[in-house]
Design an enzyme around this catalytic site. Structure first.
Site, PDB file in Angstrom:
ATOM      1  N   LEU A 333      11.844 -17.469 -15.738  1.00 50.45           N
ATOM      2  CA  LEU A 333      13.177 -17.838 -16.204  1.00 50.45           C
ATOM      3  C   LEU A 333      14.091 -17.679 -14.998  1.00 50.45           C
ATOM      4  CD1 LEU A 333      15.189 -18.501 -18.452  1.00 50.45           C
ATOM      5  CD2 LEU A 333      15.199 -16.088 -19.090  1.00 50.45           C
ATOM      6  N   GLU A 334      14.751 -18.769 -14.575  1.00 45.40           N
ATOM      7  CA  GLU A 334      15.532 -18.744 -13.336  1.00 45.40           C
ATOM      8  C   GLU A 334      16.984 -19.139 -13.555  1.00 45.40           C
ATOM      9  OE1 GLU A 334      12.388 -19.776  -9.706  1.00 45.40           O
ATOM     10  OE2 GLU A 334      14.057 -21.114 -10.099  1.00 45.40           O
ATOM     11  N   MET A 511       9.574 -19.495  -6.532  1.00 43.60           N
ATOM     12  CA  MET A 511      10.814 -18.722  -6.685  1.00 43.60           C
ATOM     13  C   MET A 511      11.599 -18.593  -5.382  1.00 43.60           C
ATOM     14  SD  MET A 511       8.966 -15.088  -7.350  1.00 43.60           S
ATOM     15  CE  MET A 511       7.532 -14.608  -6.387  1.00 43.60           C
ATOM     16  N   HIS A 534       4.090 -31.832 -11.908  1.00 42.10           N
ATOM     17  CA  HIS A 534       4.752 -30.858 -12.797  1.00 42.10           C
ATOM     18  C   HIS A 534       5.291 -29.664 -12.042  1.00 42.10           C
ATOM     19  CE1 HIS A 534       1.491 -28.086 -12.217  1.00 42.10           C
ATOM     20  NE2 HIS A 534       1.811 -27.327 -13.243  1.00 42.10           N
TER      21      HIS A 534
END
Length: 611
Positions: A333-334, A511, A534
């Site tokens: 989750l960013e 990330m 993707h």
């Protein structure tokens, strides 16, 4: 070289052997040259699948997977072709039932763990630890190989099973006679030379998943064993930067993460059945989000062909506690900053602009989806014998799409897809709540609207134009294994809000780098069944990444770059280090050069929650 360049960003492997179609790889020369040989073999093997149309396709994020490479796409004739779970998403490797596992009560046969859960020994930084496996797996009729060492140690395992050598984890099929493996004996490590590797009969085999370390001790050997959505806000960097630590910590608390993690919400059996049938619609009805969220999801968050009666009790038991959780590995989750806009007109229609804060969530169907794949792999092996289907790799086991086995698998797999839609919807709900608590404004005031939610491990029934069928479309089952649908304008499947633009395709990076929003093109629709990469795609195995740097070093380096990262385990940070992935900008350049997608926006991470 097995492939030749046929256009900018497009490479082709001609038909050979039993290939029914050529194979195509989309990527710059740099990207294509970096694809491992095993993945190239998998791309060619997929071309053998009965009913495959046009090409066996590999996206620029291609790397070795189970059966299909990750980034693999295959459009297969619905009426005459097959469905293969390996073309949707799965990874296994196993050992024989009599293999003795070092547990808290000494060595025990692995098959005994099916009924009783013992803590088992795992190795972390050369130290032995006792941990509970996160889950246990069992598969029928797998081909085994017996590995024997100079000192008399032996073990039987499938050829994909990794063993710790002097340098790194290696699959049996890659270990050479005379190479040394690591043996854990009398509480110390020794190196032992491989004397022989011989094929054995097929047997029922077993495996564990071990959180963080991904290894355990078997017969003294050290052995080893989704979709994405983007949420918009009206916030800018100045609104979040002073509170970034608080935001990351709050999101970490709100959204459970890590392997085997359990959601805030405890579903009962009836609720899980509704989730499997209704997907995100169930979550919204239960208060986890806004009704208009559904308008910005692939299939409006629910595939109608899901059939919960085709899902095993074991899969349901694994799915019950995990609903509304992030998971582990590459799931995240960013908090991101829209750093650059490439297509002003499309970006404006999407509601994206430079300097805007957005949030990206990557998660899937958790243990429920993995178990469904496990359950149906055995069934598919039997089906291949029943329907006399021959493929070059058993990991491509499959059944005719229209057979009972094929239809049962689709019904069960779509339950996993619906679970994943609901899972990401609940994650978004808690993300809105977390942001609201820290920023001090309601989600509505922050305009935290969903841009899009799209699956990337799925086989979907679609109609596409095929050469030789003038003016008509053919009904296909399009397998996208680590590939994302990217339909341009003109397709009936696009949500109404994206009927004039085509829907956004979301490509997460690592990330430490960037993520992208792109849009599919007519050329992409014609050549790749409207599919794009993707993600960035791995260039380094998890074990190799862990060996290179510690998670704490990765966290420190990212902090120096201004990125705040919080993870369920430092081990996950090490295995998901930015250097373990391809350059996501080169991946997106590959899509642009080949003409199958166009850039819309590039986002960079500010704060990251990892599983």
């Amino acid at each position: 070289m097995e492939y030749k360049k046929i256009a900018e960003g497009i490479w082709e492997i001609p038909k050979e052997g039993g290939m029914l179609v050529p194979a195509r790889i989309y990527g710059t020369e740099k990207i294509v040259k970096a694809i491992e040989s095993d993945a190239i073999t998998q791309i060619k093997n997929v071309a053998y699948l009965p009913g495959i149309q046009k090409y066996s396709i590999a996206q620029p994020d291609a790397h070795k997977g189970y059966g299909f490479c990750i980034g693999g796409v295959a459009g297969i004739d619905y009426e005459t072709g097959v469905v293969s779970p390996g073309g949707v998403g799965y990874d296994i490797n196993c050992i024989k039932g009599k293999t003795k596992i070092l547990s808290e009560d000494g060595f025990k046969k692995i098959k005994k763990f099916e009924k009783q859960n013992y803590r088992i020994t795992t190795i972390n930084n050369k130290k032995a630890l006792l941990v509970f496996p996160s889950f246990f797996m069992k598969f029928k009729n797998k081909k085994l190989f017996k590995v024997t060492t100079e000192l008399g140690n032996s073990i039987c395992a499938t050829r994909e099973h990794p063993f710790l050598t002097l340098n790194r984890m290696k699959e049996i099929e890659k270990i050479k006679i005379g190479e040394k493996v690591i043996i854990f004996e009398d509480n110390k490590f020794i190196a032992d030379k491989i004397e022989s590797i011989k094929p054995k009969n097929q047997e029922t085999v077993f495996d564990f998943n071990i959180q963080e370390t991904h290894n355990f001790i078997a017969n003294n050997f050290v052995v080893s064993n989704c979709g994405v959505r983007l949420i918009k806000t009206n916030l800018e960097l100045k609104d979040v930067k002073p509170k970034m630590n608080e935001l990351v910590n709050r999101l970490f608390e709100e959204v459970p993460s890590g392997l085997g993690s359990k959601g805030q919400f405890k579903a009962n059996r009836n609720q899980l059945n509704e989730v499997m049938q209704e997907g995100a619609e169930w979550a919204v009805r239960e208060g986890f989000g806004w009704k208009k969220d559904l308008q910005a999801m692939e299939e409006e968050g629910c595939i109608e062909l899901a059939d919960s009666s085709k899902v095993s009790e074991k899969a349901i038991s694994r799915g019950l506690p995990q609903l509304g959780s992030l998971g582990s590995g590459n799931h995240f989750l960013e908090i991101q900053l829209v750093q650059e806009i490439f297509d002003e007109k499309t970006a404006e229609k999407f509601g994206l602009k430079k300097g805007q804060i957005v949030l990206m969530a990557h998660s899937g169907s958790r243990g429920l989806g993995h178990q469904i794949a496990s359950d149906y792999l055995d069934l598919m092996v039997s089906a291949m014998n029943k329907y006399n289907i021959k493929v070059p790799d058993r990991q491509l086991c499959c059944a005719p799409v229209t057979s009972k086995e094929g239809q049962d698998y689709l019904g069960a797999m779509y339950c996993a897809v619906n679970y994943a839609f609901a899972n990401r919807q609940m994650i978004m709900h808690w993300t809105r709540q977390g942001f609201s608590k820290i920023i001090g404004r309601s989600p509505e005031e922050m305009e935290m609207e969903l841009l899009y939610d799209v699956a990337h491990n799925i086989a979907k029934i679609e109609e596409h134009k095929i050469e030789g069928i003038e003016g008509k479309k053919k009904k296909l089952l399009v397998h996208r294994k680590g590939a994302t649908r990217a339909f341009p304008t003109g397709r009936k499947e696009n949500p109404k809000i994206y009927s004039e633009t085509g829907h956004p395709a979301i490509i997460p990076g690592s990330m430490g780098t960037a993520s992208w929003v792109v849009i599919g093109t007519q050329k992409g629709l014609e050549e790749t069944f409207g599919s794009v990469a993707h993600g960035a795609g791995r260039v380094m195995s998890r074990n190799a990444a862990i060996a290179k740097k510690k998670g704490s070093e990765i966290q420190k380096e990212l902090l120096q770059q201004g990125k705040i990262v919080k993870a369920a385990s430092l081990g996950t940070l090490a295995e998901e280090a930015p250097y373990a992935y391809k350059d996501v900008d080169e991946v997106v350049l590959s899509l642009e050069l080949s003409g199958i997608a166009e850039k819309v926006a590039r986002m960079t991470p500010l704060g990251v929650v990892k599983g």
